[in-house]
Scaffold this active site. Structure first.
Site, mmCIF file in Angstrom:
data_model
loop_
_atom_site.group_PDB
_atom_site.id
_atom_site.type_symbol
_atom_site.label_atom_id
_atom_site.label_comp_id
_atom_site.label_asym_id
_atom_site.label_seq_id
_atom_site.Cartn_x
_atom_site.Cartn_y
_atom_site.Cartn_z
ATOM 1 N N ARG A 1 34.208 37.526 48.631
ATOM 2 C CA ARG A 1 34.633 36.574 49.662
ATOM 3 C C ARG A 1 34.707 37.250 51.023
ATOM 4 N NH1 ARG A 1 38.423 32.182 46.581
ATOM 5 N NH2 ARG A 1 36.983 31.991 44.817
ATOM 6 N N GLU B 1 36.265 36.791 53.588
ATOM 7 C CA GLU B 1 37.445 36.334 54.326
ATOM 8 C C GLU B 1 37.841 37.418 55.320
ATOM 9 O OE1 GLU B 1 39.760 35.880 50.837
ATOM 10 O OE2 GLU B 1 39.234 33.772 50.557
ATOM 11 N N GLU C 1 50.281 32.251 44.695
ATOM 12 C CA GLU C 1 49.289 31.528 43.895
ATOM 13 C C GLU C 1 48.529 32.510 43.013
ATOM 14 O OE1 GLU C 1 46.260 29.205 46.125
ATOM 15 O OE2 GLU C 1 44.919 29.957 44.551
ATOM 16 N N SER D 1 43.982 28.655 40.449
ATOM 17 C CA SER D 1 43.843 27.237 40.750
ATOM 18 C C SER D 1 42.764 26.662 39.861
ATOM 19 C CB SER D 1 43.580 26.993 42.231
ATOM 20 O OG SER D 1 42.392 27.605 42.602
ATOM 21 N N ARG E 1 47.609 40.553 50.158
ATOM 22 C CA ARG E 1 47.298 39.739 48.984
ATOM 23 C C ARG E 1 45.819 39.358 48.866
ATOM 24 N NH1 ARG E 1 51.084 34.783 48.162
ATOM 25 N NH2 ARG E 1 50.278 34.210 50.191
ATOM 26 N N HIS E 2 44.996 39.852 49.798
ATOM 27 C CA HIS E 2 43.582 39.474 49.774
ATOM 28 C C HIS E 2 42.673 40.691 49.637
ATOM 29 C CE1 HIS E 2 45.189 35.766 51.554
ATOM 30 N NE2 HIS E 2 44.146 35.197 50.971
ATOM 31 N N ARG F 1 46.032 39.571 41.627
ATOM 32 C CA ARG F 1 47.269 38.852 41.966
ATOM 33 C C ARG F 1 48.232 38.863 40.760
ATOM 34 N NH1 ARG F 1 46.329 34.440 45.811
ATOM 35 N NH2 ARG F 1 45.318 35.487 47.567
HETATM 36 P P1 AMO Z 1 40.402 29.874 44.246
HETATM 37 O O1 AMO Z 1 39.545 30.032 45.438
HETATM 38 O O2 AMO Z 1 41.756 29.262 44.440
HETATM 39 O O3 AMO Z 1 39.676 28.977 43.171
HETATM 40 O O4 AMO Z 1 40.556 31.281 43.528
HETATM 41 C C1 AMO Z 1 41.198 31.390 42.281
HETATM 42 C C2 AMO Z 1 42.180 32.539 42.280
HETATM 43 O O5 AMO Z 1 41.515 33.753 42.594
HETATM 44 C C3 AMO Z 1 42.370 34.603 43.315
HETATM 45 N N1 AMO Z 1 41.742 34.899 44.617
HETATM 46 C C4 AMO Z 1 41.859 36.073 45.265
HETATM 47 N N2 AMO Z 1 42.504 37.207 44.959
HETATM 48 C C5 AMO Z 1 42.441 38.228 45.839
HETATM 49 N N3 AMO Z 1 41.768 38.171 47.004
HETATM 50 C C6 AMO Z 1 41.098 37.057 47.367
HETATM 51 N N4 AMO Z 1 40.426 37.013 48.504
HETATM 52 C C7 AMO Z 1 41.117 35.938 46.470
HETATM 53 N N5 AMO Z 1 40.585 34.698 46.493
HETATM 54 C C8 AMO Z 1 40.979 34.101 45.365
HETATM 55 C C9 AMO Z 1 43.681 33.870 43.490
HETATM 56 C C10 AMO Z 1 43.273 32.419 43.318
HETATM 57 O O6 AMO Z 1 44.317 31.620 42.838
HETATM 58 N N6 AMO Z 1 36.516 28.051 41.638
HETATM 59 C C11 AMO Z 1 37.941 27.967 41.851
HETATM 60 C C12 AMO Z 1 38.703 28.046 40.545
HETATM 61 C C13 AMO Z 1 38.463 26.872 39.624
HETATM 62 O O7 AMO Z 1 38.794 25.758 40.023
HETATM 63 O O8 AMO Z 1 37.988 27.105 38.488
HETATM 64 C C14 AMO Z 1 38.383 29.096 42.755
HETATM 65 O O9 AMO Z 1 37.683 30.048 42.986
HETATM 66 O O10 AMO Z 1 44.543 34.280 42.452
#
Ligand code: AMO
Length: 434
Positions: A215, A217, A357, A360, A223-224, A408
């Site tokens: 990602r 981001e 979180e 999801s 947390r990311h 996480r």
């Molecule tokens: P989402 O984008 O909410 O959902 O991601 C799911 C979970 O992945 C973790 N997460 C991360 N952890 C660390 N750094 C990040 N940048 C990061 N981004 C996400 C979190 C988050 O809750 N496709 C959907 C899931 C689905 O519906 O099946 C999805 O990717 O714990």
């Protein structure tokens, strides 16, 4: 000493007392007090003491005491019971082989009382990982991931591996890394979303993957990560998202329980783990907003920000819930593939732990026309999703799933304040090495 490679170990037990053993590892420390020296040798099982007597073998004594810390050696000698030594025995070496000499000074100490800055540690991660606490953490991580496989297989899930180089963004956002795929532009997968859904059209009706998320981001928070791992799951023939939440809470419970059984590692980390009770509380988005009303400015339709999540975490904790689902999210804050409930709500949910979180998920849209409509409503071009949409045209059962961030999870499990500690070689906004 030609045979040490086949049986070297510092896992010495009382059975070896009085016998000749061969051990190997890193020289953690040497205390030389003239006629006698104590060399502390470390491997993944811990440390042991080699006691060197100058008068027994001066050449060996000189050779070993002059070694820089963190050099790697193998030594053969008698294992002697000694109550004064921390682990109850010492080795009196007769032979040693120097396998690798460490440079000096070390970029990072292994047993220093004050820990170096996170950046220094991450720059020298191979040394940072030599520490007992880091070894304990990654041992728990490995055990917990084994527990994921164990639990999901017991529930009839098939492990799959889907592509990470893909043609269209998996989550619909702009946070994607572009890669040059010969003459075409491609992306690194933000998640296996599109592929795990396509697999629902195959008859593999329960699949999961320990997935990599890439990602782009921009935010650099504790947390990311820009590259993280997740348990990604999809199952068909569901009747609502409740079927998915049921699997997710069972999985979290099993992982937490298996982690709580890692006694030695938890002792090293000075942590205690209390296994949560099932089922986890379900709170609708509407009710979450009511709970937050006094303390937050959030208005209906917005996603919960970090602060809101934290506040809700505190409120829920006071009610006795560390884990809870937030259900029935507004459609507009959930991705295009989320099944609507009426005009405004969705069958999407999040799993929260103490205001963070963890996962999801949702029931998905399985009707191709509705899916195209939602893509357009989310400002995405259905043409770019052709190969995904095709899988919905020839028989697609109702289905749903979740993505559950592993780093996480470990932050919450072990109360770790920075997510970078939970992955071997973190990738963040500025870090691409090591
Ligand atoms: P989402 O984008 O909410 O959902 O991601 C799911 C979970 O992945 C973790 N997460 C991360 N952890 C660390 N750094 C990040 N940048 C990061 N981004 C996400 C979190 C988050 O809750 N496709 C959907 C899931 C689905 O519906 O099946 C999805 O990717 O714990």
């Amino acid at each position: 000493m030609k045979s040490y490679r086949s049986h070297y170990s510092t896992e010495v037990t009382a059975k070896e007392y009085g016998k000749s053993v061969t051990v190997a590892g890193w020289v953690e420390d040497i205390r030389n007090i003239g006629s006698i020296a104590f060399l502390i040798l470390r491997d993944k099982k811990g440390t042991l003491q080699l006691t060197l007597l100058k008068k027994h073998n001066q050449e060996l004594f000189e050779q070993l005491v002059s070694l820089p810390r963190e050099s790697v050696i193998a030594a053969q000698g008698t294992c002697k019971e000694n109550a004064k030594v921390r682990n109850g025995y010492e080795i009196l070496p007769e032979k040693a082989e120097i396998l690798s000499i460490a440079d000096t000074p070390l970029p990072l100490g292994i047993v220093d009382k004050v820990e170096a800055e996170l950046d220094t540690r991450l720059d020298n991660r191979f040394i940072d990982l030599r520490k007992a606490e880091k070894q304990a953490f990654f041992s728990i991580r490995s055990t917990v991931i084994a527990a994921v496989h164990e639990y999901l297989k017991s529930q009839g899930f098939l492990e799959v591996h889907t592509p990470n180089i893909i043609a269209s963004s998996s989550e619909g956002g702009t946070d994607v890394f572009k890669v040059q795929y010969f003459e075409k532009e491609a992306f690194l997968a933000q998640s296996p979303q599109l592929y795990k859904q396509m697999l629902m059209a195959t008859g593999f009706d329960r699949v999961y993957e320990i997935a990599w998320y890439f990602r782009a981001e921009e935010h650099n928070t504790r947390r990311h990560l820009n590259e993280s791992t997740a348990v990604d799951l999809e199952m068909a023939f569901i009747t609502s998202e409740e079927d998915i939440m049921h699997i997710l809470e069972g999985l979290v419970h099993h992982m937490w329980k298996k982690a709580s059984e890692c006694k030695e590692e938890l002792e090293t980390l000075h942590k205690k783990i209390t296994v949560p009770t099932l089922p986890f509380k379900r709170v609708t988005y509407d009710d979450a907003l009511k709970l937050l009303k006094k303390q937050s400015k959030i208005t209906w339709g917005e996603d919960l920000g970090t602060e809101d999540e934290k506040l809700l975490g505190d409120i829920m904790k006071k009610q006795g819930h560390e884990f809870y689902f937030i259900t029935k999210y507004p459609l507009e804050v959930k991705p295009f593939y989320t099944m609507p409930e009426g005009d405004k709500l969705s069958h999407g949910f999040d799993l929260e732990c103490k205001g963070v979180e963890l996962a999801s998920g949702s029931q998905r849209i399985h009707d191709v026309e509705l899916l195209k409509k939602r893509l357009t409503a989310c400002n995405l071009n259905p043409k770019e999703f052709d190969s995904y949409l095709k899988a919905f045209q020839y028989g697609m059962p109702p289905h749903g799933g979740f993505g559950f961030g592993l780093e996480r999870f470990f932050m919450e499990l072990l109360d770790i304040s920075n997510i970078r500690e939970c992955i071997l070689f973190p990738r963040d906004r500025t870090r691409l090495t090591p």
